[in-house]
Design a protein around this motif. Structure first.
Motif, PDB file in Angstrom:
ATOM      1  N   ARG A 105       0.832  -1.200   0.000  1.00  0.00           N
ATOM      2  CA  ARG A 105       0.000   0.000   0.000  1.00  0.00           C
ATOM      3  C   ARG A 105       0.875   1.261   0.000  1.00  0.00           C
ATOM      4  NH1 ARG A 105      -5.505  -0.189   1.969  1.00  0.00           N
ATOM      5  NH2 ARG A 105      -6.154  -2.246   2.732  1.00  0.00           N
ATOM      6  N   SER A 106       0.450   2.244  -0.784  1.00  0.00           N
ATOM      7  CA  SER A 106       1.130   3.533  -0.760  1.00  0.00           C
ATOM      8  C   SER A 106       0.618   4.350   0.421  1.00  0.00           C
ATOM      9  CB  SER A 106       0.869   4.288  -2.065  1.00  0.00           C
ATOM     10  OG  SER A 106      -0.500   4.648  -2.161  1.00  0.00           O
ATOM     11  N   ASP A 107       1.290   5.467   0.707  1.00  0.00           N
ATOM     12  CA  ASP A 107       0.862   6.323   1.818  1.00  0.00           C
ATOM     13  C   ASP A 107      -0.527   6.904   1.582  1.00  0.00           C
ATOM     14  OD1 ASP A 107       3.242   5.842   3.090  1.00  0.00           O
ATOM     15  OD2 ASP A 107       4.212   7.681   2.359  1.00  0.00           O
ATOM     16  N   GLU A 108      -0.924   7.005   0.305  1.00  0.00           N
ATOM     17  CA  GLU A 108      -2.249   7.543  -0.025  1.00  0.00           C
ATOM     18  C   GLU A 108      -3.338   6.476  -0.013  1.00  0.00           C
ATOM     19  OE1 GLU A 108       0.425   8.003  -2.194  1.00  0.00           O
ATOM     20  OE2 GLU A 108       0.974   9.888  -1.232  1.00  0.00           O
ATOM     21  N   ASN A 109      -2.956   5.236   0.203  1.00  0.00           N
ATOM     22  CA  ASN A 109      -3.901   4.112   0.110  1.00  0.00           C
ATOM     23  C   ASN A 109      -3.861   3.285   1.400  1.00  0.00           C
ATOM     24  OD1 ASN A 109      -4.009   0.928  -1.533  1.00  0.00           O
ATOM     25  ND2 ASN A 109      -5.774   2.229  -1.112  1.00  0.00           N
ATOM     26  N   GLN A 110      -4.221   3.920   2.491  1.00  0.00           N
ATOM     27  CA  GLN A 110      -4.132   3.262   3.784  1.00  0.00           C
ATOM     28  C   GLN A 110      -5.400   2.479   4.112  1.00  0.00           C
ATOM     29  OE1 GLN A 110      -1.354   3.154   5.869  1.00  0.00           O
ATOM     30  NE2 GLN A 110      -0.397   4.001   4.032  1.00  0.00           N
ATOM     31  N   TRP A 111      -5.262   1.465   4.967  1.00  0.00           N
ATOM     32  CA  TRP A 111      -6.401   0.714   5.492  1.00  0.00           C
ATOM     33  C   TRP A 111      -7.370   1.696   6.128  1.00  0.00           C
ATOM     34  CZ3 TRP A 111      -8.611   0.317  10.280  1.00  0.00           C
ATOM     35  CH2 TRP A 111      -9.468  -0.761  10.496  1.00  0.00           C
ATOM     36  N   PRO A 112      -8.719   1.516   5.993  1.00  0.00           N
ATOM     37  CA  PRO A 112      -9.408   0.349   5.441  1.00  0.00           C
ATOM     38  C   PRO A 112      -9.807   0.484   3.966  1.00  0.00           C
ATOM     39  CG  PRO A 112     -10.992   1.711   6.570  1.00  0.00           C
ATOM     40  CD  PRO A 112      -9.667   2.419   6.691  1.00  0.00           C
ATOM     41  N   ALA A 113      -9.188   1.419   3.240  1.00  0.00           N
ATOM     42  CA  ALA A 113      -9.494   1.552   1.822  1.00  0.00           C
ATOM     43  C   ALA A 113      -9.094   0.280   1.078  1.00  0.00           C
ATOM     44  CB  ALA A 113      -8.748   2.747   1.230  1.00  0.00           C
ATOM     45  N   TYR A 114      -9.730   0.048  -0.073  1.00  0.00           N
ATOM     46  CA  TYR A 114      -9.404  -1.142  -0.865  1.00  0.00           C
ATOM     47  C   TYR A 114      -7.930  -1.085  -1.263  1.00  0.00           C
ATOM     48  CZ  TYR A 114      -9.812  -4.886  -4.291  1.00  0.00           C
ATOM     49  OH  TYR A 114      -9.660  -6.068  -4.975  1.00  0.00           O
ATOM     50  N   PRO A 115      -7.169  -2.161  -1.043  1.00  0.00           N
ATOM     51  CA  PRO A 115      -5.733  -2.132  -1.325  1.00  0.00           C
ATOM     52  C   PRO A 115      -5.425  -2.082  -2.823  1.00  0.00           C
ATOM     53  CG  PRO A 115      -6.413  -4.342  -0.647  1.00  0.00           C
ATOM     54  CD  PRO A 115      -7.604  -3.446  -0.464  1.00  0.00           C
ATOM     55  N   GLN A 116      -4.883  -0.963  -3.276  1.00  0.00           N
ATOM     56  CA  GLN A 116      -4.479  -0.817  -4.674  1.00  0.00           C
ATOM     57  C   GLN A 116      -3.035  -1.288  -4.797  1.00  0.00           C
ATOM     58  OE1 GLN A 116      -6.686  -0.049  -6.864  1.00  0.00           O
ATOM     59  NE2 GLN A 116      -8.309   0.808  -5.591  1.00  0.00           N
ATOM     60  N   VAL A 117      -2.873  -2.614  -4.859  1.00  0.00           N
ATOM     61  CA  VAL A 117      -1.535  -3.208  -4.896  1.00  0.00           C
ATOM     62  C   VAL A 117      -1.438  -4.225  -6.030  1.00  0.00           C
ATOM     63  CG1 VAL A 117      -1.125  -2.877  -2.423  1.00  0.00           C
ATOM     64  CG2 VAL A 117      -2.232  -4.977  -3.215  1.00  0.00           C
ATOM     65  N   PHE A 118      -0.217  -4.521  -6.401  1.00  0.00           N
ATOM     66  CA  PHE A 118       0.041  -5.457  -7.497  1.00  0.00           C
ATOM     67  C   PHE A 118      -0.400  -6.867  -7.106  1.00  0.00           C
ATOM     68  CE2 PHE A 118       2.790  -8.554  -9.606  1.00  0.00           C
ATOM     69  CZ  PHE A 118       2.627  -8.197 -10.935  1.00  0.00           C
ATOM     70  N   SER A 119      -1.017  -7.560  -8.054  1.00  0.00           N
ATOM     71  CA  SER A 119      -1.432  -8.941  -7.813  1.00  0.00           C
ATOM     72  C   SER A 119      -1.448  -9.717  -9.120  1.00  0.00           C
ATOM     73  CB  SER A 119      -2.822  -8.986  -7.166  1.00  0.00           C
ATOM     74  OG  SER A 119      -3.787  -8.449  -8.064  1.00  0.00           O
ATOM     75  N   LEU A 120      -1.410 -11.022  -9.001  1.00  0.00           N
ATOM     76  CA  LEU A 120      -1.532 -11.914 -10.162  1.00  0.00           C
ATOM     77  C   LEU A 120      -2.887 -12.590 -10.098  1.00  0.00           C
ATOM     78  CD1 LEU A 120       1.896 -13.778 -10.611  1.00  0.00           C
ATOM     79  CD2 LEU A 120       0.786 -12.306 -12.275  1.00  0.00           C
ATOM     80  N   GLU A 121      -3.785 -12.227 -11.001  1.00  0.00           N
ATOM     81  CA  GLU A 121      -5.075 -12.887 -11.073  1.00  0.00           C
ATOM     82  C   GLU A 121      -4.902 -14.280 -11.678  1.00  0.00           C
ATOM     83  OE1 GLU A 121      -7.790 -11.704  -9.759  1.00  0.00           O
ATOM     84  OE2 GLU A 121      -6.767  -9.849  -9.166  1.00  0.00           O
ATOM     85  N   TYR A 122      -5.952 -15.086 -11.591  1.00  0.00           N
ATOM     86  CA  TYR A 122      -5.861 -16.458 -12.076  1.00  0.00           C
ATOM     87  C   TYR A 122      -5.406 -16.520 -13.529  1.00  0.00           C
ATOM     88  CZ  TYR A 122     -10.141 -16.235 -14.922  1.00  0.00           C
ATOM     89  OH  TYR A 122     -11.059 -15.951 -15.902  1.00  0.00           O
ATOM     90  N   ALA A 123      -5.898 -15.614 -14.360  1.00  0.00           N
ATOM     91  CA  ALA A 123      -5.552 -15.608 -15.782  1.00  0.00           C
ATOM     92  C   ALA A 123      -4.100 -15.220 -15.998  1.00  0.00           C
ATOM     93  CB  ALA A 123      -6.470 -14.646 -16.530  1.00  0.00           C
ATOM     94  N   HIS A 124      -3.603 -14.292 -15.191  1.00  0.00           N
ATOM     95  CA  HIS A 124      -2.213 -13.867 -15.330  1.00  0.00           C
ATOM     96  C   HIS A 124      -1.248 -14.972 -14.911  1.00  0.00           C
ATOM     97  CE1 HIS A 124      -4.209  -9.745 -14.646  1.00  0.00           C
ATOM     98  NE2 HIS A 124      -4.059  -9.935 -15.940  1.00  0.00           N
TER      99      HIS A 124
END
Length: 498
Positions: free
Chosen positions: A332-351
């Motif tokens: 999480r960036s400093d602008e994206n703190q809990w409890p906001a939805y985490p805008q972070v890198f992820s690998l979805e099933y398709a990726h």
């Protein structure tokens, strides 16, 4: 809730995913549900946090945080931990009409606002939810609930997506005669034709639809309102009408070469592909078959990921996915703190599947498509791109600038545009003569009435493209208001009263 020290003793575990290399050769669901014991252990991680943020159901910085249908998450986590499965099912069904859908395809904003997630991996809420409902069906605990009495009131619902189905379920349970009109040959809306089978098996959708039929709801399929039946006829037959037509007006990419054969909307591709999976006799035009082609998906969301997984199973030669924005941070960036939805890198099933198949992450970031190029027969052969830089202007607003010298040509015979939806398709709305605003039905949340007497609207047709949990929220809420409108009072629950 759960075990007092469970979040310190047990590590987060997610559902077992099938091997990505193996699963791309079939259309079965890519993950398997928890075992009873694993679910109990994961339920034990739900801490006694005092004020659970997992079900706050609100928007923070334009993204959903917590559960919009206010699932009683700590309660059923605790019951699962204690092995009280039937009680857990009862608590789950109090707020969620279709946990078998949300447990599979919801992006789980509840986990992003889980208190454990402040410092540690969140409780595996979504997988526990799926386990509870799947066990309920396996044990035979879920049976048709046929209303004991009928009110004599008739309600028509146009559209059989999650909002329409939730409204139908609620109104049927209080005794109204509900008829659902659907233009497709199967009920379910995007649950059926917008989400691939490996993510949500269509037998799961049909099982629920059949249950609703047995409870007294009538489904009229292959019927387009305004074409096969008039809006006036529907209004004449029913005491109230609810428009739940979704937001399926595609956002287009009107650039040079857009008319080329092979440049298509993602949802058209997914719909035709799913129809083929469900019925092999269905003819799919060659243009929409990814086999042997270089495929490019424009758009970085869930729909784009579903296109990737589908193209892999069809035997695409290569796949790339373009996103306008930079790659998200790992944390999480400093602008994206809990409890906001985490805008972070992820690998979805398709990726994950694409990475295993092609040996690398196929996503391209900060890239913009400039034009499509076709051959002498009008068939797509390539597209041209340029890399972009995201900066802030003098007013502090984000702007995108092209980076000179980063132009590139990509071979492509199939391009799928997955950059979202502009709003609701107009023909049905025009047939009912309802007012619209920004391509959405003009109906206030918490009232849901349109400008036309007896006609209400809910779901994406009213709020715009959104999550399945918001669709269920709106379906339940509009049912509350319609019942009150018809009867003068209602026993249905409303989030406003929680």
């Amino acid at each position: 809730m759960g075990k007092a020290t469970g979040f310190m003793e047990f590590e987060r575990q997610t559902a077992n995913e099938r091997d990505p290399v193996e699963r791309i050769h079939d259309w079965k669901e890519y993950s398997a549900p928890f075992s009873d014991e694993v679910a109990k252990t994961q339920g034990a991680r739900c801490m006694d946090c005092g004020t659970p943020f997992c079900h706050i159901g609100m928007d923070i910085d334009g993204a959903t945080s917590g559960c919009p249908i206010y699932n009683l998450i700590p309660e059923w986590n605790d019951l699962v931990y204690k092995g009280k499965w039937r009680e857990a099912l009862e608590r789950l069904m109090k707020t969620n009409n279709f946990p078998e859908f949300t447990g599979r395809v919801c992006p789980a904003p509840c986990e992003g606002s889980c208190t454990v997630a402040i410092n540690d991996p969140a409780v595996t809420i979504k997988n526990i939810e799926q386990k509870i409902i799947d066990k309920g069906f396996e044990e035979g605990w879920i049976e048709p609930r046929v209303p004991e009495r009928r009110t004599g009131k008739k309600v028509a619902i146009v559209g059989s997506g999650p909002a329409g189905l939730a409204a139908a379920d609620q109104l049927n349970q209080v005794g109204h005669q509900v008829t659902v009109y659907e233009r497709a040959d199967r009920a379910g809306g995007l649950l059926t034709y917008g989400i691939p089978n490996m993510k949500l098996d269509k037998d799961v959708v049909e099982r629920r639809v059949q249950l609703l039929r047995e409870e007294g709801i009538e489904f009229v399929l292959n019927t387009e309102v305004g074409k096969d039946i008039s809006a006036e006829e529907i209004k004449a037959k029913h005491d109230s009408v609810i428009l739940c037509t979704g937001a399926q007006k595609h956002r287009d990419l009107p650039i040079e070469g857009r008319e080329g054969k092979g440049v298509r909307f993602a949802m058209d591709y997914l719909t035709k592909s799913t129809k083929k999976v469900l019925d092999d006799s269905v003819e799919v035009e060659e243009e929409l078959d990814a086999k042997g082609k270089d495929v490019i998906v424009i758009g970085g969301g869930d729909t784009g990921a579903d296109c990737i997984a589908t193209a892999l199973r069809q035997g695409a030669n290569s796949i790339a996915q373009f996103g306008k924005h930079p790659q998200l941070p790992i944390k999480r960036s400093d602008e994206n703190q809990w409890p906001a939805y985490p805008q972070v890198f992820s690998l979805e099933y398709a990726h994950k599947e694409a990475k295993e198949n092609f040996g690398e992450d196929i996503r391209q970031y900060s890239i913009q498509t400039k034009k499509f190029v076709t051959d002498e027969n009008g068939k797509l052969k390539e597209l041209h791109t340029v890399e972009m830089k995201k900066t802030r202007d003098e007013n502090g607003m984000f702007v995108f600038e092209e980076i000179p010298g980063t132009e590139k040509v990509w071979p492509a015979q199939l391009v799928l545009i997955a950059i979202g939806f502009e709003g609701t398709e107009q023909p049905v709305l025009e047939a009912f003569n309802v007012k619209t605003e920004r391509n959405r039905v003009d109906a206030e949340y918490g009232d849901f009435r349109t400008n036309v007497e007896h006609v209400f609207a809910a779901g994406d047709s009213r709020r715009g493209q959104s999550l399945i949990v918001w669709a269920i929220n709106e379906g339940r809420e509009v049912a509350y208001h319609v019942d009150q409108y018809l009867m003068g009072e209602t026993a249905l629950p409303s989030v406003a009263n929680m």
